[in-house]
Scaffold this motif. Structure first.
Motif, PDB file in Angstrom:
ATOM      1  N   MET A  21      31.212   2.806  -4.109  1.00  0.00           N
ATOM      2  CA  MET A  21      32.022   3.881  -3.515  1.00  0.00           C
ATOM      3  C   MET A  21      33.304   3.293  -2.942  1.00  0.00           C
ATOM      4  SD  MET A  21      31.036   6.578  -0.491  1.00  0.00           S
ATOM      5  CE  MET A  21      29.749   7.291  -1.510  1.00  0.00           C
ATOM      6  N   ALA A  22      34.430   3.942  -3.173  1.00  0.00           N
ATOM      7  CA  ALA A  22      35.708   3.469  -2.669  1.00  0.00           C
ATOM      8  C   ALA A  22      35.803   3.723  -1.160  1.00  0.00           C
ATOM      9  CB  ALA A  22      36.842   4.186  -3.385  1.00  0.00           C
ATOM     10  N   PRO A  23      36.554   2.864  -0.433  1.00  0.00           N
ATOM     11  CA  PRO A  23      36.735   3.072   1.008  1.00  0.00           C
ATOM     12  C   PRO A  23      37.581   4.305   1.277  1.00  0.00           C
ATOM     13  CG  PRO A  23      38.140   1.297   0.216  1.00  0.00           C
ATOM     14  CD  PRO A  23      37.239   1.660  -0.920  1.00  0.00           C
ATOM     15  N   PRO A  24      37.625   4.785   2.526  1.00  0.00           N
ATOM     16  CA  PRO A  24      38.436   5.961   2.866  1.00  0.00           C
ATOM     17  C   PRO A  24      39.893   5.760   2.458  1.00  0.00           C
ATOM     18  CG  PRO A  24      37.023   5.341   4.707  1.00  0.00           C
ATOM     19  CD  PRO A  24      36.913   4.241   3.697  1.00  0.00           C
ATOM     20  N   GLN A  25      40.575   6.852   2.221  1.00  0.00           N
ATOM     21  CA  GLN A  25      41.946   6.780   1.741  1.00  0.00           C
ATOM     22  C   GLN A  25      42.929   6.674   2.902  1.00  0.00           C
ATOM     23  OE1 GLN A  25      42.911   6.527  -1.570  1.00  0.00           O
ATOM     24  NE2 GLN A  25      40.708   6.137  -1.668  1.00  0.00           N
ATOM     25  N   TYR A  26      43.423   5.472   3.108  1.00  0.00           N
ATOM     26  CA  TYR A  26      44.517   5.225   4.044  1.00  0.00           C
ATOM     27  C   TYR A  26      45.689   4.674   3.251  1.00  0.00           C
ATOM     28  CZ  TYR A  26      41.390   5.775   8.082  1.00  0.00           C
ATOM     29  OH  TYR A  26      40.521   6.273   9.018  1.00  0.00           O
ATOM     30  N   ASP A  27      46.891   4.897   3.762  1.00  0.00           N
ATOM     31  CA  ASP A  27      48.078   4.367   3.094  1.00  0.00           C
ATOM     32  C   ASP A  27      48.200   2.859   3.284  1.00  0.00           C
ATOM     33  OD1 ASP A  27      48.993   6.915   2.164  1.00  0.00           O
ATOM     34  OD2 ASP A  27      49.644   7.346   4.220  1.00  0.00           O
ATOM     35  N   PHE A  28      47.643   2.343   4.388  1.00  0.00           N
ATOM     36  CA  PHE A  28      47.622   0.895   4.604  1.00  0.00           C
ATOM     37  C   PHE A  28      46.470   0.540   5.539  1.00  0.00           C
ATOM     38  CE2 PHE A  28      50.322   2.522   8.000  1.00  0.00           C
ATOM     39  CZ  PHE A  28      49.948   1.789   9.117  1.00  0.00           C
ATOM     40  N   TRP A  29      46.043  -0.711   5.452  1.00  0.00           N
ATOM     41  CA  TRP A  29      44.935  -1.226   6.254  1.00  0.00           C
ATOM     42  C   TRP A  29      45.390  -2.455   7.021  1.00  0.00           C
ATOM     43  CZ3 TRP A  29      39.728   0.519   6.118  1.00  0.00           C
ATOM     44  CH2 TRP A  29      39.476   1.549   5.200  1.00  0.00           C
ATOM     45  N   LEU A  30      45.020  -2.522   8.301  1.00  0.00           N
ATOM     46  CA  LEU A  30      45.180  -3.731   9.103  1.00  0.00           C
ATOM     47  C   LEU A  30      43.800  -4.187   9.551  1.00  0.00           C
ATOM     48  CD1 LEU A  30      48.289  -2.821  11.297  1.00  0.00           C
ATOM     49  CD2 LEU A  30      48.219  -4.232   9.227  1.00  0.00           C
ATOM     50  N   LEU A  31      43.581  -5.477   9.548  1.00  0.00           N
ATOM     51  CA  LEU A  31      42.269  -6.035   9.844  1.00  0.00           C
ATOM     52  C   LEU A  31      42.380  -7.178  10.836  1.00  0.00           C
ATOM     53  CD1 LEU A  31      41.190  -6.350   6.110  1.00  0.00           C
ATOM     54  CD2 LEU A  31      40.568  -4.483   7.646  1.00  0.00           C
ATOM     55  N   ASP A  32      41.425  -7.254  11.731  1.00  0.00           N
ATOM     56  CA  ASP A  32      41.235  -8.455  12.528  1.00  0.00           C
ATOM     57  C   ASP A  32      40.672  -9.525  11.597  1.00  0.00           C
ATOM     58  OD1 ASP A  32      40.902 -10.080  14.908  1.00  0.00           O
ATOM     59  OD2 ASP A  32      38.765  -9.618  14.756  1.00  0.00           O
ATOM     60  N   LEU A  33      40.728 -10.788  12.015  1.00  0.00           N
ATOM     61  CA  LEU A  33      40.243 -11.871  11.164  1.00  0.00           C
ATOM     62  C   LEU A  33      38.872 -12.370  11.622  1.00  0.00           C
ATOM     63  CD1 LEU A  33      40.890 -13.740   8.761  1.00  0.00           C
ATOM     64  CD2 LEU A  33      41.964 -15.312  10.402  1.00  0.00           C
ATOM     65  N   ASP A  34      38.845 -13.133  12.723  1.00  0.00           N
ATOM     66  CA  ASP A  34      37.593 -13.729  13.191  1.00  0.00           C
ATOM     67  C   ASP A  34      36.618 -12.670  13.675  1.00  0.00           C
ATOM     68  OD1 ASP A  34      38.242 -16.403  12.717  1.00  0.00           O
ATOM     69  OD2 ASP A  34      39.394 -16.524  14.567  1.00  0.00           O
ATOM     70  N   GLY A  35      35.401 -12.728  13.176  1.00  0.00           N
ATOM     71  CA  GLY A  35      34.371 -11.789  13.584  1.00  0.00           C
ATOM     72  C   GLY A  35      34.400 -10.487  12.804  1.00  0.00           C
ATOM     73  N   THR A  36      35.480 -10.260  12.075  1.00  0.00           N
ATOM     74  CA  THR A  36      35.626  -9.036  11.272  1.00  0.00           C
ATOM     75  C   THR A  36      35.522  -9.363   9.788  1.00  0.00           C
ATOM     76  OG1 THR A  36      37.015  -7.998  12.962  1.00  0.00           O
ATOM     77  CG2 THR A  36      37.153  -7.107  10.728  1.00  0.00           C
ATOM     78  N   LEU A  37      36.410 -10.215   9.321  1.00  0.00           N
ATOM     79  CA  LEU A  37      36.376 -10.654   7.928  1.00  0.00           C
ATOM     80  C   LEU A  37      35.612 -11.962   7.761  1.00  0.00           C
ATOM     81  CD1 LEU A  37      40.082  -9.973   6.869  1.00  0.00           C
ATOM     82  CD2 LEU A  37      38.077  -8.566   6.370  1.00  0.00           C
ATOM     83  N   VAL A  38      35.815 -12.853   8.709  1.00  0.00           N
ATOM     84  CA  VAL A  38      35.223 -14.184   8.617  1.00  0.00           C
ATOM     85  C   VAL A  38      34.488 -14.514   9.909  1.00  0.00           C
ATOM     86  CG1 VAL A  38      37.103 -14.929   7.109  1.00  0.00           C
ATOM     87  CG2 VAL A  38      37.220 -15.443   9.550  1.00  0.00           C
ATOM     88  N   ASP A  39      33.663 -15.548   9.844  1.00  0.00           N
ATOM     89  CA  ASP A  39      32.996 -16.056  11.036  1.00  0.00           C
ATOM     90  C   ASP A  39      32.709 -17.531  10.814  1.00  0.00           C
ATOM     91  OD1 ASP A  39      31.906 -15.920  13.615  1.00  0.00           O
ATOM     92  OD2 ASP A  39      31.056 -13.946  13.186  1.00  0.00           O
ATOM     93  N   VAL A  40      32.212 -18.213  11.851  1.00  0.00           N
ATOM     94  CA  VAL A  40      31.928 -19.639  11.746  1.00  0.00           C
ATOM     95  C   VAL A  40      30.444 -19.890  11.958  1.00  0.00           C
ATOM     96  CG1 VAL A  40      34.231 -20.307  12.503  1.00  0.00           C
ATOM     97  CG2 VAL A  40      32.416 -20.060  14.179  1.00  0.00           C
ATOM     98  N   GLU A  41      29.972 -21.000  11.431  1.00  0.00           N
ATOM     99  CA  GLU A  41      28.583 -21.388  11.608  1.00  0.00           C
ATOM    100  C   GLU A  41      28.290 -21.636  13.080  1.00  0.00           C
ATOM    101  OE1 GLU A  41      26.581 -21.189   9.214  1.00  0.00           O
ATOM    102  OE2 GLU A  41      27.911 -21.152   7.465  1.00  0.00           O
ATOM    103  N   ALA A  42      27.077 -21.256  13.498  1.00  0.00           N
ATOM    104  CA  ALA A  42      26.689 -21.402  14.907  1.00  0.00           C
ATOM    105  C   ALA A  42      26.759 -22.848  15.368  1.00  0.00           C
ATOM    106  CB  ALA A  42      25.287 -20.843  15.115  1.00  0.00           C
ATOM    107  N   SER A  43      26.493 -23.794  14.474  1.00  0.00           N
ATOM    108  CA  SER A  43      26.518 -25.209  14.849  1.00  0.00           C
ATOM    109  C   SER A  43      27.923 -25.646  15.260  1.00  0.00           C
ATOM    110  CB  SER A  43      26.017 -26.072  13.691  1.00  0.00           C
ATOM    111  OG  SER A  43      26.811 -25.868  12.532  1.00  0.00           O
ATOM    112  N   TYR A  44      28.943 -25.065  14.645  1.00  0.00           N
ATOM    113  CA  TYR A  44      30.314 -25.397  15.014  1.00  0.00           C
ATOM    114  C   TYR A  44      30.621 -24.883  16.421  1.00  0.00           C
ATOM    115  CZ  TYR A  44      35.380 -25.522  15.184  1.00  0.00           C
ATOM    116  OH  TYR A  44      36.680 -25.758  15.580  1.00  0.00           O
ATOM    117  N   VAL A  45      30.217 -23.652  16.703  1.00  0.00           N
ATOM    118  CA  VAL A  45      30.436 -23.085  18.038  1.00  0.00           C
ATOM    119  C   VAL A  45      29.764 -23.951  19.101  1.00  0.00           C
ATOM    120  CG1 VAL A  45      30.049 -21.077  19.522  1.00  0.00           C
ATOM    121  CG2 VAL A  45      30.628 -20.752  17.109  1.00  0.00           C
ATOM    122  N   ARG A  46      28.537 -24.373  18.828  1.00  0.00           N
ATOM    123  CA  ARG A  46      27.802 -25.207  19.786  1.00  0.00           C
ATOM    124  C   ARG A  46      28.531 -26.528  20.033  1.00  0.00           C
ATOM    125  NH1 ARG A  46      25.167 -24.282  23.890  1.00  0.00           N
ATOM    126  NH2 ARG A  46      26.812 -25.649  24.644  1.00  0.00           N
TER     127      ARG A  46
END
Length: 209
Positions: A1-26
């Motif tokens: 299914m296609a996403p909702p129809q917006y003329d443009f999309w803005l996205l956060d990066l960390d925690g939204t699109l990508v994340d890091v391994e827990a071992s790195y955070v530790r």
């Protein structure tokens, strides 16, 4: 299914699109703790890294930690290449990015020296039409200024309908302050966060769209 129809999309990066391994955070919080002479529990590290307690500066003050010293220590110990190597793209985000046929940009609190290696390693740079890294000069979400800068760089018309998707309340706030829809993606669950973030839509991953 296609996403909702917006003329443009803005996205956060960390925690939204990508994340890091827990071992790195530790490992990062172990080194920050050494500089501050304070040990961070796994829960405290997780809370600060993912912003589960709300605004991180407020959380630091609540724990009696000097905000300036914390951020200086964090930036001093982070290795951009090590962080990029420990970063992964969420599968649902990968599918979403492949499905969107509209201008798309990133507005992130992650600084360029950390964001750039991630975008390059995950081969994401060419997928975005604009990337804005917040600074004290540009502004920090929920300030609408970095969002507006991203909109300007996308070159969309004033009448265009847009949305910002992020994993924190500051993302939704920035969207609303800039006159956009705000979608909150809850990657950790309301039970772990301890509260619910308001938004025009609330999802657990991009597949919900």
């Amino acid at each position: 299914m296609a996403p909702p129809q917006y003329d443009f999309w803005l996205l956060d990066l960390d925690g939204t699109l990508v994340d890091v391994e827990a071992s790195y955070v530790r490992s990062v919080f172990d080194r920050v703790g050494e500089r501050l002479d304070r040990r961070f529990t796994d829960r405290e590290a997780e809370t600060l890294w993912h912003g589960l307690g709300g605004l991180r500066d407020d959380q630091l003050r609540a724990w009696g930690i000097d905000v300036g010293r914390f951020w200086d220590a964090l930036h001093a110990v982070e290795d951009p290449e090590a962080r990029a190597a420990a970063t992964f793209l969420y599968d649902d985000a990968r599918a979403f990015l492949a499905s969107v046929d509209a201008p798309i940009g990133v507005v992130t609190h992650c600084q360029p020296f950390l964001a750039d290696p991630v975008l390059d390693r995950l081969d994401l740079r060419e997928r975005f039409d604009a990337v804005v890294c917040c600074t004290s000069e540009i502004g920090w979400k929920p300030d609408p200024a970095p969002v507006q800068l991203a909109i300007d760089r996308l070159g969309v018309t004033p009448e265009s309908r847009g949305v910002l998707v992020g994993d924190g309340p500051h993302d939704v706030g920035a969207a609303w302050n800039a006159g956009l829809d705000g979608i909150h993606v809850e990657r950790h669950g309301h039970d772990r966060r301890g509260w619910c973030v308001r938004g025009d839509r609330r999802i657990t991953d991009f597949g919900d769209l």
